[in-house]
Structures are given as structure tokens and as C-alpha cells.
Design a protein around this motif. Structure first.
Motif, PDB file in Angstrom:
ATOM      1  N   PRO A 386       0.816  -1.225   0.000  1.00 34.05           N
ATOM      2  CA  PRO A 386       0.000   0.000   0.000  1.00 34.05           C
ATOM      3  C   PRO A 386       0.846   1.270   0.000  1.00 34.05           C
ATOM      4  O   PRO A 386       0.459   2.275  -0.620  1.00 34.05           O
ATOM      5  CB  PRO A 386      -0.828  -0.114   1.281  1.00 34.05           C
ATOM      6  N   VAL A 387       1.978   1.241   0.686  1.00 33.11           N
ATOM      7  CA  VAL A 387       2.855   2.412   0.731  1.00 33.11           C
ATOM      8  C   VAL A 387       3.389   2.723  -0.660  1.00 33.11           C
ATOM      9  O   VAL A 387       3.411   3.886  -1.095  1.00 33.11           O
ATOM     10  CB  VAL A 387       4.018   2.170   1.718  1.00 33.11           C
ATOM     11  N   VAL A 491       7.975 -10.096  -2.479  1.00 35.32           N
ATOM     12  CA  VAL A 491       6.746  -9.301  -2.322  1.00 35.32           C
ATOM     13  C   VAL A 491       6.890  -7.947  -3.019  1.00 35.32           C
ATOM     14  O   VAL A 491       5.991  -7.503  -3.751  1.00 35.32           O
ATOM     15  CB  VAL A 491       6.421  -9.102  -0.830  1.00 35.32           C
ATOM     16  N   LEU A 492       8.029  -7.289  -2.828  1.00 33.86           N
ATOM     17  CA  LEU A 492       8.227  -5.978  -3.445  1.00 33.86           C
ATOM     18  C   LEU A 492       8.378  -6.077  -4.960  1.00 33.86           C
ATOM     19  O   LEU A 492       7.930  -5.179  -5.691  1.00 33.86           O
ATOM     20  CB  LEU A 492       9.458  -5.303  -2.832  1.00 33.86           C
ATOM     21  N   ALA A 493       8.987  -7.151  -5.437  1.00 35.42           N
ATOM     22  CA  ALA A 493       9.137  -7.316  -6.883  1.00 35.42           C
ATOM     23  C   ALA A 493       7.780  -7.520  -7.555  1.00 35.42           C
ATOM     24  O   ALA A 493       7.530  -7.008  -8.652  1.00 35.42           O
ATOM     25  CB  ALA A 493      10.054  -8.501  -7.180  1.00 35.42           C
ATOM     26  N   ARG A 494       6.887  -8.246  -6.908  1.00 35.72           N
ATOM     27  CA  ARG A 494       5.535  -8.429  -7.466  1.00 35.72           C
ATOM     28  C   ARG A 494       4.802  -7.095  -7.533  1.00 35.72           C
ATOM     29  O   ARG A 494       4.114  -6.801  -8.515  1.00 35.72           O
ATOM     30  CB  ARG A 494       4.746  -9.420  -6.619  1.00 35.72           C
ATOM     31  N   GLN A 495       4.972  -6.283  -6.484  1.00 34.88           N
ATOM     32  CA  GLN A 495       4.344  -4.973  -6.509  1.00 34.88           C
ATOM     33  C   GLN A 495       4.963  -4.091  -7.591  1.00 34.88           C
ATOM     34  O   GLN A 495       4.262  -3.323  -8.258  1.00 34.88           O
ATOM     35  CB  GLN A 495       4.466  -4.312  -5.131  1.00 34.88           C
ATOM     36  N   ALA A 496       6.272  -4.190  -7.774  1.00 33.72           N
ATOM     37  CA  ALA A 496       6.934  -3.420  -8.831  1.00 33.72           C
ATOM     38  C   ALA A 496       6.371  -3.791 -10.210  1.00 33.72           C
ATOM     39  O   ALA A 496       6.144  -2.916 -11.054  1.00 33.72           O
ATOM     40  CB  ALA A 496       8.439  -3.667  -8.793  1.00 33.72           C
TER      41      ALA A 496
END
Length: 542
Positions: A386-387, A491-496
């Protein structure tokens, strides 16, 4: 990354030889923020003070000069020409084990916080007559808090208990508990304080308010022609306002419980949190609601409501605490700011039934983990995307540090929601929002340029927040710590990918150094918190 210190993705350092003749380390342990020191309050306060200042030295003094290096099982650093060593784990969180030592005449001797203050003063040079006193005051405050906690019961409310758990304060601050202003302990959340607010009556023709502060009217009754204004009793002692026809004293009001920020309290009778002004320096800032921050809270609440709705549609665990109104007395800038109170929604009002909000900073002390990998994946999933969504899609800068995020735990302790709070730290990316019609002073306080905003997001989310939680979950298990960061990267790569791989996020995933806030530097310079810079540290996502 810190020059002279090679660190892998979990923060474990490459081996070098220890100095010749170095004796084995002492028995015992000097805990980091995840474990309370054992012993008398004064001894525990000394250990915590030394650990915090030593972390600052690694990050801001020795590290940038290339004077930190590993010699397993120790981390070595040099400050003012003196060689220091400590056993460390937890990667960038720097959790120390055992008593730090200094090399003196070929012999390793115990290091004290007073010793380290002298070394810092010698290394940094210049003139700061306040620094040693601030460190000593923080140490005394920790001892007083520990003694007070021994005679008090924590709140039954698990959220409030978590708010009052932060005995040692910011792990990378030289004086995290230094506070001025007289009888502070009676208002200290860490001492399990509870106290009645003072109720004032503001004549309606001098009332200054914005948005919807109507929850304040439920806290007491004012005479005809007046409106109720709750005040923090500590702030009243500091301000000593003159009472008269325009401002009257209505006496004690309902009991409130202070939360981790000290000046923000929970008023259970009204079902809201109240963010007071407090003319006291806590860590780096004097905690006063500037007039433009009062208006800015209402403006941001109006603007962020639809953006949080959109974000929650994509990330269903996302929650936030609106600040719908403020109230003060329009009797000059001093009283307008000094008596200003912002109404904030309660976390219990936004969490789903069966979900318990817990302060993230308290989870950095003790996380209820049975399956560390699954728990951590759930944690990062509710907190981080979300951030990033708000920053890249909507041009909103949150400050998701440990004291600005509440994590909603389900009945078995799994993170299922993230509650973001404190709109003072939230900003809009300049150029992405139409602020025409907003007073210039308010608009200026609401915005960051994109670069400054991204640095703030990365520092708060990764360095201040996830690094500390990961260190607590992993304990002394370096391999587990590496696996936690592999999960976080996933997790961050999926959001990217969902965001179209924006360049700043791609750089972060590629291993760009992380910006760590220089709290020692800003205290040494006696500067405002907004002047704090950053030092680069190794990126555990690499």
C-alpha cells in the motif's frame, strides 16, 4: 553501503582477522531493542543508552569513514582513534550481544556510555555543550521509566499496552528518551500513565476550528456561548495561559491514556485520539501543532480519503486513521498553536471485527511468531505494497515508520491489516496535485518533491521499520534473516511488476544503498528535525 564493511543480503559481514592477542569476549549479553536488559534500572538504562549510541557511531561516525569492519564474532569500529568491538547480529538493525569493549593499552576493557560520549565529542569536534547532557538525561529517564513500570499495571487494552511498551525508544538515536519540562513522568506512556485532561471553555467569537471536531463536544459541558476545548495538563503548565472572559478553565475532564508519541492520547469516552501540542523536545522535535499543520490535517484528510479507498480496493488489508477536525483558541499565534488539538480516529474504529491493532514498534520488541516465514510474508504483504501504491500511483508520501503503523493481528496472531496514521508526516508529491486555493503556507507544508519523498518512504519503510521487524523475527539466525529478505524482495518485486517497474523501485530491488536518517548528526548540529540528512547503508534486498 558503508565503505570498508562488506555486507551480504542479510547484513552478515565477510570475515577478516581479529587483532592479534584479542581475548575472547565476555559472558553475558547486551540486548538490542528486542530484548530487555536484566538488572537494576540504572544498569539496564546504561546498557540501553550505550547500545543506542554505539549504533549511531556505526551508522554515522565510523561507517562513512570506512572505519567499521567485521572480525567474527565481533564487529569492530574505530572512533576518535580508539578501537571498539561488540558482538552483533540482526544485519542493519545491529542487535548487540555481550558487553561492548574498548582497546586500551593492549587490553580490552568494558565500554561505558560516558566513554563513548567523550569519543564522539572528540571525533566530531566543533562545540555542542548540550550533547553529553542530553545523553545523560535520556539514560536517567530510562531508569526512571523502568522503576515506574515495576509498580504499575499495563492497560488491559492490547493496543494501548503496545503503545506503552517502548521503554528504550528509537534504537538509532543518541538520546531517545531525553525530555524537558518538569514532571514528565506522570504523563509518560512508558510508565503506564493515565491522567485527566483539563477542559477549557473558548468563547465562540474567538473559537478557531476546522473540519469536524464535534467529538470534542462529548468530553464535557461548556457554558452558553462557549465551546469545550480539552487541553493536555502538561502543556497548560508550560504555557500558563491567562484566563479571562475569552478563555475559561472548566477543570478536570475525562481520563485519557497517552500513546507512544507522548502528546497523542486516547480518550475512550469520546472514542477518538487527541493530538495535542506539547512544547517539549522529544527525540529531535519540539512537539507543537503549528497553525498550518492544524489546517493541513483537515486538508489531507479530505484529499486522502478517496485515494485510500482506491488503495484498499487493491490491497484489502489497508486502513488509515483520518484526522477530520481541529479546535483551538484564536488568541494569537502562541495560544492558537499551543492549545491546538487535532481529532484522530481510533484504530479500534477501523479494524475489522476479530482483528487486534498492535503498534509495529512493539512487534519489533516481541513478535508473536510460530511460523516465521509465513508470518513475515503476511507482514510485508499488508504493510509494504500500500505504501508503494500510494507513492507511485497517487503521489502520496506516507511515513510508515514503526510508530506510525499499527498492524492488525487475527485471532492466531497473523498480520492481516495495516493501519497508517499521523498526517503530519504524510505529504503530497509536488506537481501531482492541484493545490490552488490552499493557503501557500499550508500548501508548502503539505508537499515534498519526488526525490525527497522517495527517500522518506524508503527510510521509514525499510530502514526504520522492516529491518527492525526482520531482526526480531530472525533473532541470531543469520540464514533465517537472509531468507526473510528473500521473501521481502519477492513481495516488493511483485508490486513493482504491478506498478510497471518504476525506476526508483527497480533501483531499490537492484541493490541501491538505503538512506538511513542521521539522528546523531542532527542532534550534534542542534538542528531542526527537517534538517536531518541521510547516510547510505547496505541494502538487504540486494
Amino acid at each position: 553501503m558503508l565503505r570498508g564493511l562488506a555486507v551480504d543480503a542479510a547484513g552478515a559481514a565477510d570475515a577478516v582477522e581479529a587483532p592479534a592477542g584479542a581475548p575472547p569476549g565476555p559472558a553475558g549479553a547486551l540486548p538490542g531493542p528486542a530484548e530487555a536488559p536484566v538488572g537494576a534500572p540504572s544498569c539496564r538504562a546504561e546498557e540501553a543508552t550505550l547500545a543506542a549510541l554505539l549504533r549511531c557511531c556505526v551508522r554515522e561516525v565510523a561507517g562513512p569513514r570506512g572505519l567499521v569492519w567485521p572480525a567474527p564474532p565481533y564487529l569492530l569500529l574505530r572512533v576518535a582513534g580508539t578501537l571498539l568491538r561488540a558482538r552483533a547480529c540482526g544485519g542493519a538493525a545491529l542487535r548487540f550481544e555481550g558487553r561492548p569493549e574498548r582497546l586500551e593499552s593492549g587490553t580490552w576493557r568494558p565500554l561505558t556510555s560516558d566513554d563513548l560520549v567523550v569519543l564522539v565529542e572528540t571525533e566530531l569536534r566543533g562545540h555542542n555543550r548540550e550533547f553529553a547532557g542530553q545523553v545523560a538525561a535520556s539514560r536517567r529517564a530510562v531508569a526512571a521509566i523502568l522503576a515506574a513500570r515495576a509498580t504499575q499495571e499495563p492497560p488491559a487494552d492490547p493496543w494501548l499496552a503496545s503503545e506503552q511498551a517502548l521503554v528504550y525508544g528509537h534504537p538509532f538515536h543518541p538520546s531517545p528518551k531525553a525530555r524537558g519540562g518538569g514532571d514528565w513522568l506522570r504523563y509518560a506512556p512508558e510508565a503506564h500513565a493515565e491522567f485527566p485532561v483539563r477542559l477549557l471553555g473558548v468563547r465562540e467569537d474567538v473559537l478557531d476550528e476546522g473540519g469536524d471536531p464535534g467529538a470534542l463536544d462529548a468530553m464535557g459541558k461548556a457554558p452558553d456561548g462557549y465551546r469545550v476545548l480539552p487541553a493536555h495538563p502538561w502543556q497548560l503548565d508550560l504555557l500558563r495561559p491567562a484566563f479571562g472572559p475569552e478563555l475559561i478553565d472548566l477543570g478536570p475532564g475525562p481520563a485519557v491514556t497517552p500513546t507512544s508519541s507522548v502528546r497523542t492520547v486516547y480518550a475512550p469516552d469520546a472514542g477518538v485520539c487527541l493530538k495535542f501540542s506539547l512544547d517539549v523536545r522529544i527525540t529531535n522535535c519540539v512537539r507543537k501543532n503549528a497553525w498550518y499543520e492544524l489546517a493541513g490535517a483537515v486538508e489531507l484528510t479530505r484529499r486522502l480519503a478517496p485515494l485510500f479507498d482506491l488503495t484498499a480496493a487493491r490491497h484489502p488489508g489497508t486502513r488509515w486513521l483520518p484526522e477530520p477536525g481541529y479546535r483551538s483558541a484564536g488568541l494569537g499565534v502562541r495560544l492558537r498553536e499551543g492549545l491546538g488539538v487535532i481529532v484522530r480516529r481510533s484504530p479500534w474504529a477501523v479494524c475489522s471485527p476479530g482483528v487486534t491493532p498492535v503498534l509495529a514498534a512493539a512487534l519489533a520488541l516481541d513478535a508473536p511468531v510460530t511460523d516465521p516465514l509465513a508470518w513475515w510474508r503476511a507482514y510485508v504483504t499488508v504493510v509494504a505494497p500500500p505504501v508503494l501504491e500510494l507513492y507511485f500511483t497517487h503521489g502520496v508520501v506516507l511515513e510508515p515508520h514503526l510508530q506510525n503503523v499499527l498492524v492488525g493481528l487475527d485471532s492466531v496472531g497473523t498480520p492481516v491489516q495495516a493501519v497508517f496514521r499521523d498526517l503530519e508526516g504524510a505529504k503530497l508529491v509536488a506537481g501531482r496535485h492541484d493545490l490552488s486555493g490552499v493557503p501557500p503556507e499550508v500548501a508548502g507544508a503539505l508537499t515534498y518533491d519526488a526525490g525527497r519523498g522517495w527517500a522518506r518512504v524508503v527510510y521509514c519503510l525499510l530502514v526504520n521499520h522492516l529491518t527492525e521487524i526482520a531482526a526480531t523475527v530472525a533473532g541470531t539466525d543469520d540464514e533465517l534473516l537472509r531468507e526473510l529478505w528473500r521473501i521481502a524482495r519477492d513481495v516488493l518485486a511483485r508490486q513493482a511488476d504491478e506498478l510497471g517497474r518504476p525506476l526508483p523501485l527497480s533501483d531499490l530491488l537492484a541493490g541501491a544503498p538505503l538512506p538511513a536518517k542521521a539522528n546523531l548528526g542532527v542532534r550534534w548540529a542542534r538542528a531542526a528535525d527537517r534538517a536531518a540528512g541521510y547516510v547510505p547503508i547496505a541494502n538487504p534486498l540486494a
